[in-house]
Motif scaffolding. Structure first.
Motif, PDB file in Angstrom:
ATOM      1  N   PHE A 168       1.712   3.312 -11.387  1.00 53.14           N
ATOM      2  CA  PHE A 168       2.810   2.433 -12.053  1.00 53.14           C
ATOM      3  C   PHE A 168       3.918   3.348 -12.617  1.00 53.14           C
ATOM      4  CE2 PHE A 168      -0.395  -0.624 -11.835  1.00 53.14           C
ATOM      5  CZ  PHE A 168       0.352  -1.766 -11.377  1.00 53.14           C
ATOM      6  N   VAL A 217      -8.805  -1.829 -10.356  1.00 55.37           N
ATOM      7  CA  VAL A 217      -7.899  -2.761 -10.203  1.00 55.37           C
ATOM      8  C   VAL A 217      -6.414  -2.297 -10.379  1.00 55.37           C
ATOM      9  CG1 VAL A 217      -7.138  -4.940 -11.205  1.00 55.37           C
ATOM     10  CG2 VAL A 217      -9.551  -4.683 -10.781  1.00 55.37           C
ATOM     11  N   ILE A 218      -6.372  -1.558 -11.337  1.00 49.39           N
ATOM     12  CA  ILE A 218      -5.075  -1.114 -11.749  1.00 49.39           C
ATOM     13  C   ILE A 218      -4.698  -0.085 -10.402  1.00 49.39           C
ATOM     14  CG2 ILE A 218      -3.639   0.457 -13.274  1.00 49.39           C
ATOM     15  CD1 ILE A 218      -5.367  -0.327 -15.559  1.00 49.39           C
ATOM     16  N   LEU A 238      -3.530  -2.410  -7.500  1.00 43.06           N
ATOM     17  CA  LEU A 238      -2.264  -2.787  -7.907  1.00 43.06           C
ATOM     18  C   LEU A 238      -1.014  -1.828  -7.949  1.00 43.06           C
ATOM     19  CD1 LEU A 238      -3.239  -5.374 -10.759  1.00 43.06           C
ATOM     20  CD2 LEU A 238      -2.559  -5.829  -8.343  1.00 43.06           C
ATOM     21  N   ARG A 246      -0.259  -0.690  -4.301  1.00 38.99           N
ATOM     22  CA  ARG A 246       0.395  -2.058  -3.516  1.00 38.99           C
ATOM     23  C   ARG A 246       1.814  -2.049  -3.959  1.00 38.99           C
ATOM     24  NH1 ARG A 246      -1.155  -8.287  -4.803  1.00 38.99           N
ATOM     25  NH2 ARG A 246       0.447  -9.082  -3.268  1.00 38.99           N
ATOM     26  N   LYS A 247       2.175  -1.748  -5.271  1.00 41.10           N
ATOM     27  CA  LYS A 247       3.555  -1.644  -5.553  1.00 41.10           C
ATOM     28  C   LYS A 247       4.191  -0.507  -5.119  1.00 41.10           C
ATOM     29  CE  LYS A 247       4.730  -3.216  -9.574  1.00 41.10           C
ATOM     30  NZ  LYS A 247       5.934  -4.134  -9.388  1.00 41.10           N
TER      31      LYS A 247
END
Length: 261
Positions: A160, A241-242, A245, A248-249
């Motif tokens: 992220f 999970v993080i 995600l 995917r981002k």
């Protein structure tokens, strides 16, 4: 997405390994002490903290030097990897703009470099356990799932920060401030569970992943205790999970990174 991720890992894994080795060699290329700095750096910080909190502030923590060294070792991996993840795309502009490479591979390279340094520090911990004659039990084997959870959480968060670091110029400064605050709430040189009043010790000790993992590592290595396994599993699943995600981002937006940088 999972198949694509696994295919990319198989295809670029050796590149990540060789690139990590190259970065490690470049760090010590012009140094007189070479790889000894990877040992001296955490040792010096450990001695400073032991002096300040062990002697000046009279910490009563058992095996305080080992206690602090474990904290520094795990915190350094967490801290350095997240800070580097913010600018990893921009710092590799020459590669990203010319050839395709899954952008999370750049993060894995940084994790490889910092993970190798952490491994060296953990070997020092083993030596310190022998010197201080710390009793060893089978609980010490829990260091494996603890480190695995640490890697998964750091990878997920790093994905992220890698993504938003491309678009938010000031993210690096904001993250530095946030990590400084988190450093003092993590218990690198003091015990979160023992020093903070209830129920805040539980909130911070269990809700802060790095604080929990530090405590778990110290429990199984120094104090012959079994870590909180249900909570360890929960943090592993949260990190998983993080990570999903985050990957995917990156896959959805990586084509726009070159345009921005």
């Amino acid at each position: 997405m999972f198949k694509r991720f696994m295919d990319d890992m198989k295809k670029y894994w050796m590149y990540a390994v060789y690139s990590s080795k190259a970065q490690l060699k470049s760090e010590i290329a012009n140094s007189y002490l070479n790889w000894l700095w990877w040992i001296l750096d955490p040792l010096c910080f450990m001695l400073i903290y032991v002096f300040m909190f062990g002697y000046v502030f009279k910490s009563s923590e058992q095996y305080f030097a080992i206690f602090v060294f474990i904290g520094i070792t795990m915190w350094d991996f967490f801290n350095k990897t997240l800070i580097q993840s913010v600018k990893v795309i921009k710092n590799n502009k020459a590669i990203v703009s010319k050839v395709y490479i899954p952008k999370f591979i750049l993060l894995i390279i940084k994790m490889g470099v910092n993970g190798f340094k952490m491994f060296i520090s953990l070997l020092i911990v083993v030596a310190m356990l022998a010197v201080w004659r710390v009793p060893i039990t089978w609980n010490i084997l829990f260091f494996i799932p603890i480190l695995l959870t640490l890697f998964v959480v750091v990878f997920g968060l790093g994905c992220f920060f890698l993504h938003y670091g491309v678009f938010v110029e000031d993210l690096s400064n904001v993250l530095n401030i946030a990590l400084r605050l988190l450093f003092y709430l993590t218990g690198v040189f003091w015990s979160v569970m023992d020093r903070l009043p209830a129920p805040y010790n539980s909130y911070i000790g269990k809700g802060n992943p790095i604080a929990f993992l530090l405590t778990a590592m110290r429990d199984c290595v120094i104090y012959e205790k079994t870590p909180d396994l249900p909570l360890l599993l929960i943090w592993f699943l949260i990190g998983l999970v993080i990570s999903i995600l985050g990957v995917r981002k990156i896959y959805k937006n990586e084509n726009s990174y070159v345009k921005v940088i």
